[in-house]
Design a protein around this motif. Structure first.
Motif, mmCIF file in Angstrom:
data_model
loop_
_atom_site.group_PDB
_atom_site.id
_atom_site.type_symbol
_atom_site.label_atom_id
_atom_site.label_comp_id
_atom_site.label_asym_id
_atom_site.label_seq_id
_atom_site.Cartn_x
_atom_site.Cartn_y
_atom_site.Cartn_z
ATOM 1 N N TYR A 73 -1.883 -3.071 4.944
ATOM 2 C CA TYR A 73 -0.887 -2.257 5.489
ATOM 3 C C TYR A 73 -0.881 -0.682 4.544
ATOM 4 C CZ TYR A 73 4.223 -1.409 6.597
ATOM 5 O OH TYR A 73 5.409 -1.112 7.115
ATOM 6 N N SER A 74 -1.162 -0.803 3.083
ATOM 7 C CA SER A 74 -1.041 0.356 2.342
ATOM 8 C C SER A 74 -2.379 0.978 2.551
ATOM 9 C CB SER A 74 -1.550 -0.190 0.946
ATOM 10 O OG SER A 74 -1.269 1.088 0.128
ATOM 11 N N THR B 218 7.893 2.678 -0.955
ATOM 12 C CA THR B 218 8.731 1.237 -0.569
ATOM 13 C C THR B 218 7.719 0.022 -0.441
ATOM 14 O OG1 THR B 218 10.086 2.585 0.878
ATOM 15 C CG2 THR B 218 10.396 0.323 1.187
ATOM 16 N N LEU B 219 6.641 0.029 0.111
ATOM 17 C CA LEU B 219 5.598 -0.982 0.196
ATOM 18 C C LEU B 219 5.247 -1.302 -0.930
ATOM 19 C CD1 LEU B 219 4.068 -3.092 1.938
ATOM 20 C CD2 LEU B 219 2.372 -1.345 1.979
ATOM 21 N N HIS B 220 4.858 -0.709 -2.075
ATOM 22 C CA HIS B 220 4.392 -1.069 -3.163
ATOM 23 C C HIS B 220 5.335 -1.177 -4.160
ATOM 24 C CE1 HIS B 220 0.027 0.779 -3.297
ATOM 25 N NE2 HIS B 220 0.437 1.017 -2.120
ATOM 26 N N TRP C 215 5.604 -4.942 -2.950
ATOM 27 C CA TRP C 215 4.624 -5.809 -3.539
ATOM 28 C C TRP C 215 4.431 -6.020 -4.989
ATOM 29 C CZ3 TRP C 215 -1.165 -3.210 -2.135
ATOM 30 C CH2 TRP C 215 -2.028 -4.290 -2.456
ATOM 31 N N ARG C 216 5.199 -5.027 -5.910
ATOM 32 C CA ARG C 216 5.232 -5.224 -7.117
ATOM 33 C C ARG C 216 6.113 -6.206 -7.474
ATOM 34 N NH1 ARG C 216 2.109 -3.984 -11.735
ATOM 35 N NH2 ARG C 216 3.321 -4.992 -13.531
ATOM 36 N N GLN C 217 7.253 -6.283 -6.834
ATOM 37 C CA GLN C 217 8.141 -7.225 -6.844
ATOM 38 C C GLN C 217 7.665 -8.679 -6.765
ATOM 39 O OE1 GLN C 217 11.543 -6.502 -4.307
ATOM 40 N NE2 GLN C 217 12.210 -4.745 -5.566
ATOM 41 N N LEU C 218 6.745 -8.933 -5.845
ATOM 42 C CA LEU C 218 5.952 -10.082 -5.592
ATOM 43 C C LEU C 218 5.121 -10.387 -6.680
ATOM 44 C CD1 LEU C 218 5.289 -12.494 -3.522
ATOM 45 C CD2 LEU C 218 3.430 -10.767 -2.686
ATOM 46 N N LEU C 219 4.346 -9.490 -7.271
ATOM 47 C CA LEU C 219 3.308 -9.870 -8.217
ATOM 48 C C LEU C 219 4.312 -10.303 -9.617
ATOM 49 C CD1 LEU C 219 1.012 -6.959 -7.894
ATOM 50 C CD2 LEU C 219 0.606 -9.215 -6.977
ATOM 51 N N LEU D 245 -5.718 4.924 -4.919
ATOM 52 C CA LEU D 245 -5.852 5.759 -3.782
ATOM 53 C C LEU D 245 -4.725 6.701 -3.281
ATOM 54 C CD1 LEU D 245 -7.608 3.209 -1.765
ATOM 55 C CD2 LEU D 245 -8.589 5.300 -3.029
ATOM 56 N N MET D 246 -3.319 5.986 -3.271
ATOM 57 C CA MET D 246 -2.219 6.928 -3.086
ATOM 58 C C MET D 246 -1.914 7.881 -4.174
ATOM 59 S SD MET D 246 1.708 5.698 -2.795
ATOM 60 C CE MET D 246 1.708 5.024 -4.381
ATOM 61 N N GLN D 247 -2.289 7.585 -5.425
ATOM 62 C CA GLN D 247 -2.034 8.699 -6.360
ATOM 63 C C GLN D 247 -3.185 9.843 -6.300
ATOM 64 O OE1 GLN D 247 -2.348 5.835 -9.777
ATOM 65 N NE2 GLN D 247 -0.225 5.648 -9.815
#
Length: 547
Positions: free
Chosen positions: A193-194, A208-210, A213-217, A245-247
């Motif tokens: 997705y990312s 928003t996705l990350h 994702w971070r909350q899940l981790l 990659l985003m950064q």
């Protein structure tokens, strides 16, 4: 187990059958037999308690672990590129999972089969397979199966560089992913997705996705005492790769360096997977090149290039690209040119390999199409042959029925003819009646003895001269004695009667019979015969021979 049970049930049925042998002859007990056998058949196919071969309960078997072990086997085939072996073994694994309701493993195995179609560029089959998976999951009300179906479609669109559709289907996969399910696959979905969002430059949605994702981790911390710490560490490595990659796209180089340090930290816990270590080295070289720190970039690129040789050509190409950038930055153009030549050769090799794979795929599709066409032709020929045979049977049956009916009709007509004239005697009166005259009796007697009517040219004048009278008296006598027949009708009646005898008693042809009876053509004879008896001369002869 099922076979032995069937034989026991069949023996029971035979016992019941023998107990009602007296009633078997009565039709009203047929339903009873069918009902008993239906019950036994249903019982034979109904679920039974799990028993092993020795008769002991197998309820202690951990079917989840059994199915998962079987799934890991096909997954090994997947990672080893042995796709034929995976496709051959996967249906049995899925069947085992269905039998024991291990739906997560079931849909994971199905996902492996479908996702492989994306890498094989068989996108039409991929779409069909994904829809079948989604339909199956909806029928079972299984959200995880639906998530896998959307994920498979997203992967297919990602491989085709259709990033907008990939994003839509990744989102659907995330939305359907159940909270109660192990998040291993969810991390993989987040990663794809990312990447799709990155290609669309959708940075806000990536943020928003990350965060999600971070909350899940954070729900799965990496703890030394946790046996799954390496798995949780691997999730974080993938997260940091996508974040880096985003950064880099945002030119956030300082944050990118910190992110790579975090990825390297968790990769040690993950077990130092060569591909991930190599990717970290390449990313460090990429980051150093972006910061124009070419000497550092070259060091990382050298290390990445040495590792890449033992991985695959694509990895070598990625390392070479960063190596070339570092050499150019350092002004070492001759070495960069040599790397360029090596890069070109590798790209050409991959392109040729891709072309060969595409050609093999096209050949495979062509062969499949040819087989389908041959099967369709065979089926069409079969149906056509069946249709022709049916038509021929209908024609033959109709012909037989028609011929039989004609024979029956001709036989009846023949019998009527024989009753009317008895072949030897003409139907006209040979003796006087109330309407007969002496002249008519003389005419009939002449016809019976001398058969002058066999002369096709016989006229009233000829007949009058032979009887010593005139033609008018002859015509009047015939009309009064025969009940209104004209001279020509009178002759025709005698000629047809004569022909009837010849048809019954000789083997002369129809034409010979016609001329021998006083007709000047076969057509005139046939018409006269049919008018008098209702059937043709040949039908009359055939009916006579069949009596």
């Amino acid at each position: 187990m099922y076979c032995s049970r069937f034989f026991v049930l069949l023996q029971t049925y035979n016992t019941l059958h023998s107990s009602i042998a007296v009633l078997q002859k009565m039709k009203k007990y047929l339903f009873f037999h069918l009902a008993v056998f239906a019950v036994l058949f249903a019982a034979c196919n109904s679920p039974v308690s799990e028993k092993n071969a020795s008769g002991n309960s197998d309820s202690t078997i951990n079917w989840h672990d059994t199915c998962f072990a079987a799934y890991l086997h096909i997954q090994d085939y997947y990672f080893a590129g042995q796709y034929d072996s995976m496709q051959a073994e996967a249906p049995a694994v899925m069947q085992l999972c269905r039998q024991h309701a291990q739906w997560t493993i079931y849909y994971n195995a199905w996902e492996r089969l479908a996702e492989n179609l994306a890498w094989q560029q068989e996108y039409e089959r991929l779409a069909v397979e994904a829809e079948a998976m989604r339909t199956d999951a909806v029928k079972r009300n299984n959200d995880y199966g639906q998530a896998m179906a959307y994920y498979v479609l997203a992967q297919g669109y990602l491989v085709q560089d259709n990033f907008a559709e990939a994003v839509n289907h990744y989102e659907q996969a995330v939305n359907h992913y159940p909270d109660s399910e192990n998040p291993s696959m969810l991390n993989i979905i987040y990663s794809g997705y990312s990447q799709a969002l990155l290609h669309l430059d959708a940075y806000d949605r990536m943020d928003t996705l990350h965060r999600q994702w971070r909350q899940l981790l954070d729900c799965y911390p990496v703890v030394d005492s946790d046996p799954k710490r390496d798995l949780f560490a691997n999730w974080r490595v993938q997260y940091y790769f996508c974040t880096y990659l985003m950064q880099m796209e945002r030119r956030q180089y300082e944050q990118g360096a910190v992110t790579l340090d975090s990825a390297a930290y968790y990769e040690v816990i993950d077990g130092n997977i060569p591909a991930n270590i190599n990717l970290i080295l390449r990313y460090r070289s990429q980051l150093a090149n972006a910061r124009e720190q070419y000497a550092e970039a070259l060091t990382y690129a050298d290390s990445s290039l040495q590792m890449s040789v033992n991985i695959d050509e694509v990895t070598v190409i990625g390392a070479l690209e960063e190596h070339i950038k570092a050499l150019k930055g350092l002004g070492r153009y001759a070495e960069a040119l040599a790397d360029h030549e090596r890069l070109k050769q590798l790209n050409d090799s991959i392109i040729q390999s891709d072309n060969r794979e595409q050609l093999n795929l096209l050949n495979k599709r062509f062969e499949v199409a040819e087989l389908q066409l041959s099967e369709q032709r065979t089926r069409s020929h079969f149906y056509l042959s069946v249709a022709v045979i049916v038509i021929l049977l209908v024609v033959v049956a109709s012909s037989i029925i028609y011929t039989r009916s004609i024979h029956q009709k001709n036989r009846k007509l023949y019998e009527q003819i024989m009753l009317l004239q008895k072949v030897e005697s003409p139907p006209l009166a040979d003796t006087a009646n109330s309407a007969s005259t002496p002249l008519y009796v003389s005419i009939c007697e002449l016809m019976r003895q001398e058969h002058p009517y066999t002369n096709a040219d016989l006229s009233r004048d000829d007949l009058a001269n032979r009887l010593g009278t005139n033609r008018t008296y002859v015509a009047d006598a015939i009309r009064e004695g025969s009940g209104g027949l004209s001279f020509q009708q009178f002759l025709t009646t005698y000629r047809v009667n004569h022909a009837t005898r010849l048809l019954a008693e000789t083997n002369d042809s129809i034409e010979q019979v016609a001329f021998a009876s006083g007709f000047n053509s076969r057509q005139v004879f046939a018409r006269a015969f049919r008018n008098q008896y209702g059937l043709s001369p040949s039908d009359f002869r055939q009916a006579h021979h069949h009596l």
